[in-house]
Design a protein around this motif. Structure first.
Motif, PDB file in Angstrom:
ATOM      1  N   GLN A 277     126.677 107.363  33.293  1.00  0.00           N
ATOM      2  CA  GLN A 277     127.492 107.445  34.535  1.00  0.00           C
ATOM      3  C   GLN A 277     129.064 107.608  34.387  1.00  0.00           C
ATOM      4  O   GLN A 277     129.455 108.342  35.178  1.00  0.00           O
ATOM      5  N   GLN A 278     129.644 107.086  33.702  1.00  0.00           N
ATOM      6  CA  GLN A 278     131.074 107.374  33.486  1.00  0.00           C
ATOM      7  C   GLN A 278     131.540 108.681  32.681  1.00  0.00           C
ATOM      8  O   GLN A 278     132.441 109.493  33.396  1.00  0.00           O
ATOM      9  N   TYR A 279     130.823 109.286  31.924  1.00  0.00           N
ATOM     10  CA  TYR A 279     131.173 110.176  31.256  1.00  0.00           C
ATOM     11  C   TYR A 279     130.155 111.640  31.414  1.00  0.00           C
ATOM     12  O   TYR A 279     130.517 112.713  31.117  1.00  0.00           O
ATOM     13  N   GLY A 280     129.229 111.429  32.184  1.00  0.00           N
ATOM     14  CA  GLY A 280     128.193 112.561  32.594  1.00  0.00           C
ATOM     15  C   GLY A 280     127.573 113.097  31.544  1.00  0.00           C
ATOM     16  O   GLY A 280     126.830 114.175  31.284  1.00  0.00           O
ATOM     17  N   MET A 281     127.289 112.073  30.354  1.00  0.00           N
ATOM     18  CA  MET A 281     126.694 112.699  29.107  1.00  0.00           C
ATOM     19  C   MET A 281     125.281 112.475  29.173  1.00  0.00           C
ATOM     20  O   MET A 281     124.498 111.602  30.155  1.00  0.00           O
ATOM     21  N   LEU A 282     124.193 113.142  28.336  1.00  0.00           N
ATOM     22  CA  LEU A 282     122.998 112.915  28.527  1.00  0.00           C
ATOM     23  C   LEU A 282     122.544 111.552  27.755  1.00  0.00           C
ATOM     24  O   LEU A 282     123.279 111.222  26.967  1.00  0.00           O
ATOM     25  N   LEU A 283     121.392 111.062  28.293  1.00  0.00           N
ATOM     26  CA  LEU A 283     120.858 109.933  27.665  1.00  0.00           C
ATOM     27  C   LEU A 283     121.083 109.852  26.055  1.00  0.00           C
ATOM     28  O   LEU A 283     121.472 108.706  25.418  1.00  0.00           O
ATOM     29  N   GLU A 284     120.465 111.010  25.743  1.00  0.00           N
ATOM     30  CA  GLU A 284     120.170 111.028  24.122  1.00  0.00           C
ATOM     31  C   GLU A 284     121.592 111.024  23.430  1.00  0.00           C
ATOM     32  O   GLU A 284     121.483 110.324  22.289  1.00  0.00           O
ATOM     33  N   HIS A 285     122.520 111.166  23.951  1.00  0.00           N
ATOM     34  CA  HIS A 285     123.904 111.609  23.492  1.00  0.00           C
ATOM     35  C   HIS A 285     124.491 110.154  23.417  1.00  0.00           C
ATOM     36  O   HIS A 285     124.981 109.594  22.655  1.00  0.00           O
ATOM     37  N   SER A 286     123.966 109.127  24.200  1.00  0.00           N
ATOM     38  CA  SER A 286     124.539 107.684  24.328  1.00  0.00           C
ATOM     39  C   SER A 286     123.788 107.040  23.350  1.00  0.00           C
ATOM     40  O   SER A 286     124.428 106.322  22.498  1.00  0.00           O
ATOM     41  N   PHE A 287     122.557 107.550  22.898  1.00  0.00           N
ATOM     42  CA  PHE A 287     121.794 106.892  21.912  1.00  0.00           C
ATOM     43  C   PHE A 287     122.424 106.913  20.446  1.00  0.00           C
ATOM     44  O   PHE A 287     122.940 106.221  19.641  1.00  0.00           O
ATOM     45  N   THR A 288     123.017 108.363  20.357  1.00  0.00           N
ATOM     46  CA  THR A 288     123.534 108.730  19.190  1.00  0.00           C
ATOM     47  C   THR A 288     124.830 107.859  18.948  1.00  0.00           C
ATOM     48  O   THR A 288     125.381 107.653  17.729  1.00  0.00           O
ATOM     49  N   LEU A 289     125.660 107.966  20.012  1.00  0.00           N
ATOM     50  CA  LEU A 289     127.025 107.212  20.184  1.00  0.00           C
ATOM     51  C   LEU A 289     126.723 105.634  19.567  1.00  0.00           C
ATOM     52  O   LEU A 289     127.682 105.382  18.546  1.00  0.00           O
ATOM     53  N   LEU A 290     125.722 105.197  20.007  1.00  0.00           N
ATOM     54  CA  LEU A 290     125.487 103.537  19.540  1.00  0.00           C
ATOM     55  C   LEU A 290     124.765 103.516  18.045  1.00  0.00           C
ATOM     56  O   LEU A 290     124.927 102.545  17.532  1.00  0.00           O
ATOM     57  N   ASN A 291     124.014 104.490  17.929  1.00  0.00           N
ATOM     58  CA  ASN A 291     123.099 104.309  16.597  1.00  0.00           C
ATOM     59  C   ASN A 291     124.058 104.482  15.291  1.00  0.00           C
ATOM     60  O   ASN A 291     123.824 104.061  14.389  1.00  0.00           O
ATOM     61  N   GLU A 292     125.051 105.463  15.384  1.00  0.00           N
ATOM     62  CA  GLU A 292     126.048 105.689  14.266  1.00  0.00           C
ATOM     63  C   GLU A 292     127.103 104.586  14.372  1.00  0.00           C
ATOM     64  O   GLU A 292     127.776 104.353  15.149  1.00  0.00           O
ATOM     65  N   VAL A 293     127.143 103.661  13.166  1.00  0.00           N
ATOM     66  CA  VAL A 293     127.911 102.844  13.158  1.00  0.00           C
ATOM     67  C   VAL A 293     129.441 103.343  13.258  1.00  0.00           C
ATOM     68  O   VAL A 293     129.898 104.164  12.661  1.00  0.00           O
ATOM     69  N   GLY A 294     130.158 102.660  14.336  1.00  0.00           N
ATOM     70  CA  GLY A 294     131.457 103.020  14.524  1.00  0.00           C
ATOM     71  C   GLY A 294     131.863 104.287  15.220  1.00  0.00           C
ATOM     72  O   GLY A 294     133.062 104.271  15.640  1.00  0.00           O
ATOM     73  N   LEU A 295     130.949 104.980  15.722  1.00  0.00           N
ATOM     74  CA  LEU A 295     131.053 106.449  16.421  1.00  0.00           C
ATOM     75  C   LEU A 295     131.191 106.017  17.643  1.00  0.00           C
ATOM     76  O   LEU A 295     132.367 106.650  18.612  1.00  0.00           O
ATOM     77  N   LEU A 296     130.665 104.992  18.205  1.00  0.00           N
ATOM     78  CA  LEU A 296     131.236 104.727  19.769  1.00  0.00           C
ATOM     79  C   LEU A 296     132.563 104.351  20.155  1.00  0.00           C
ATOM     80  O   LEU A 296     133.191 104.942  20.721  1.00  0.00           O
ATOM     81  N   GLU A 297     133.207 103.733  19.129  1.00  0.00           N
ATOM     82  CA  GLU A 297     134.474 103.115  18.981  1.00  0.00           C
ATOM     83  C   GLU A 297     135.430 104.512  18.886  1.00  0.00           C
ATOM     84  O   GLU A 297     136.568 104.718  19.464  1.00  0.00           O
ATOM     85  N   PHE A 298     135.136 105.163  17.889  1.00  0.00           N
ATOM     86  CA  PHE A 298     135.924 106.560  17.693  1.00  0.00           C
ATOM     87  C   PHE A 298     135.890 107.250  18.926  1.00  0.00           C
ATOM     88  O   PHE A 298     136.955 107.939  19.346  1.00  0.00           O
ATOM     89  N   PHE A 299     134.649 107.310  19.641  1.00  0.00           N
ATOM     90  CA  PHE A 299     134.464 108.574  20.611  1.00  0.00           C
ATOM     91  C   PHE A 299     135.589 107.834  21.864  1.00  0.00           C
ATOM     92  O   PHE A 299     136.111 108.592  22.559  1.00  0.00           O
ATOM     93  N   GLN A 300     135.664 106.390  22.067  1.00  0.00           N
ATOM     94  CA  GLN A 300     136.574 105.823  22.975  1.00  0.00           C
ATOM     95  C   GLN A 300     137.542 105.981  22.890  1.00  0.00           C
ATOM     96  O   GLN A 300     138.763 106.214  23.462  1.00  0.00           O
ATOM     97  N   ASN A 301     138.269 106.027  21.487  1.00  0.00           N
ATOM     98  CA  ASN A 301     139.626 106.208  21.190  1.00  0.00           C
ATOM     99  C   ASN A 301     139.897 107.709  21.425  1.00  0.00           C
ATOM    100  O   ASN A 301     141.214 107.736  21.934  1.00  0.00           O
ATOM    101  N   VAL A 302     139.189 108.509  21.232  1.00  0.00           N
ATOM    102  CA  VAL A 302     139.539 110.048  21.420  1.00  0.00           C
ATOM    103  C   VAL A 302     139.752 110.072  23.001  1.00  0.00           C
ATOM    104  O   VAL A 302     140.641 110.814  23.241  1.00  0.00           O
TER     105      VAL A 302
END
Length: 512
Positions: free
Chosen positions: A386-411
């Motif tokens: 909802q916030q970034y308009g990304m595809l659902l499968e992209h949200s799965f990848t962000l959470l499944n890779e350890v530390g990737l969500l935090e990296f993305f949010q910092n960028v």
């Protein structure tokens, strides 16, 4: 001097103290070099993996596989389930053992409140019914790292029952479609962990470390609603994310904080279920998927060649890529379950049943724990979409890779670039760079600030998209060159250098 460990002297059948300076560590039932052929009930199975099942001929029935899981998660707690001993990974052998952990006569269990709260919180997050009254039982079996000869568990009436775990399988040609699936949760129970056997093949002896003995576990029993290794692996990964979000378990499989037993059978659709085998102590999501898929194909091949499937316990040899027989499968009668005489029933309360004069330190309020539930991974994914308009499968990848969500949010915080561009760069270019360098997100030499700066330069059209990708595509030398290149571009930009000069500077540096 090495720490003392207990050794089981098989000849004299007695406990003795020994000292060990090395030796390989293996979990119960895992094949260990030259000792693997001495495991009770070892059969001479083929050691080469079966890669594909035989395709059914015309007129033949297809096969269906059924997979259920038993997942043991170590509870995040400073002390053990029934004693005050500290819980710490890789402590010196037998340095964190109380008299109760060593099963000295006369010692009694004292239930850890934190472990009960963790079980209730996990049950609520997994849509379980929390039993206000649950019971403890003794499960008897002999093993050298279980000094009491029994494990305290919850067989008759566990703390939570009848839940569900929703997970998503990526499908389609480009894995661009997420198919939601649900696996039923039969129960969640509290139980104590066993110790650890250290097999010293050079000296032909087994040493015992009781540091892990008595550590609190959550056993999550999933119904046989899955049909392949991918489904099981995805369900376990989702559970792992939930436990980590709750803080009830670190669920680090590399440190043995999450271990999985898989029950597998095959049958023809419409016919009764087949005989199941259990693959024990899988401590990697990748190995879990491989072990299940191998075992499915092994059973199909065995049946199609006129053989039969034994109700047995097997282990997975990750180097050979196959499962191997360990022993016959125990039944409930083998464990001789009995009520735990030293622990009364565990009684929980909710807002309606809580006594008016109850001491908050002496009771556990289910509704109060429900109010403290943090955001779960499914909710986080919805917010990302909802916030970034990304595809659902992209949200799965962000959470499944350890530390990737935090990296993305910092960028996102540090760049002016559009979220969709950030998503594309993080999931494609940055993640591809890490895989090329064989690095985890936490090991990345490219910081969120550096990537944000590169995207800002790209957004302002100071550099082209191809030049930006070239900066990330460092295949030789020190990977930290990515940060240096970004710094060079920044300095050239700040000095108001001509864009052509900047381009020539990049081309020169990239050619080195």
């Amino acid at each position: 001097m090495a720490a003392p460990v207990l050794r089981w002297g098989s000849g004299a059948r007695r406990w003795v103290f020994a000292r060990v300076d090395g030796g390989s560590c293996h979990r119960r039932g895992a094949p260990t070099g030259s000792t693997s052929n001495r495991i009770r009930g070892q059969s001479s199975v083929a050691q080469q993996p079966l890669h594909t099942a035989q395709k059914p001929r015309k007129g033949e029935h297809k096969w269906a596989a059924v997979v259920g899981l038993e997942i043991h998660a170590q509870i995040s707690s400073n002390s053990k389930l029934f004693s005050g001993s500290q819980v710490r990974f890789s402590a010196p052998p037998n340095s964190l053992v109380s008299f109760f952990d060593a099963s000295l006569p006369g010692t009694l269990p004292v239930l850890n409140r934190r472990c009960v709260e963790a079980a209730v919180m996990t049950g609520l997050a997994l849509n379980c019914h929390i039993n206000k009254k649950s019971l403890f039982d003794r499960k008897h079996y002999f093993y050298a790292d279980l000094p009491a000869g029994y494990q305290i568990t919850q067989q008759r009436l566990p703390i939570a029952v009848n839940g569900s775990l929703i997970y998503g399988i990526c499908a389609g040609k480009k894995q661009s479609q997420v198919i939601p699936k649900t696996v039923r949760i039969k129960q969640i129970q509290l139980e104590q962990d066993s110790g650890k056997s250290l097999h010293d093949d050079l000296r032909s002896q087994t040493l015992i470390d009781l540091n892990r003995a008595g550590v609190g576990l959550l056993e999550v029993v999933l119904e046989p609603d899955m049909s392949c290794g991918e489904e099981a692996a995805t369900a376990v990964r989702e559970l792992q994310l939930i436990l980590q979000a709750l803080g009830t378990s670190q669920a680090n499989m590399a440190e043995g904080q999450l271990r999985v037993d898989a029950n597998i059978s095959v049958h023809h659709p419409g016919e009764p279920l087949g005989v199941r085998t259990e693959v024990k102590n899988l401590n990697s999501i990748r190995f879990l998927a491989k072990a299940i898929d191998y075992e499915i194909q092994r059973q199909i091949s065995e049946l199609e060649n006129g053989g039969e499937i034994l109700n047995e316990t097997r282990s997975f040899h990750h180097k050979l890529g196959c499962t191997m027989s360990m022993r016959d499968k125990e039944g409930k009668q083998d464990y001789r379950f009995m009520p735990e005489p030293n622990l009364p029933p565990l009684v929980l309360y909710d807002a309606t049943s809580l006594p008016a004069d109850a001491d908050p330190q002496q009771v556990i309020n289910i509704d109060q724990i429900r109010e403290t539930l943090p955001e779960l991974p499914s909710v986080t994914r919805e917010k990302l979409v909802q916030q970034y308009g990304m595809l659902l499968e992209h949200s799965f990848t962000l959470l499944n890779e350890v530390g990737l969500l935090e990296f993305f949010q910092n960028v996102i915080k540090e760049t002016r670039a559009e979220p969709k561009r950030v998503t594309s760069w993080v999931l494609n270019t940055f993640l591809g760079y890490l895989k090329q360098q064989n690095l985890a997100v936490s090991e990345s030499p490219v910081t969120p600030s550096a990537l944000a700066e590169l995207l800002d330069l790209l957004d302002s059209r100071t550099i082209s998209s191809s030049a930006a990708k070239q900066v990330m595509d460092v295949k030789k030398g020190n990977p930290r060159a990515v940060n240096k290149l970004i710094g060079l571009v920044r300095k050239a930009t700040q000095s108001r250098a001509d864009p052509v000069m900047i381009k020539e500077l990049l081309e020169k540096k990239l050619s080195l």
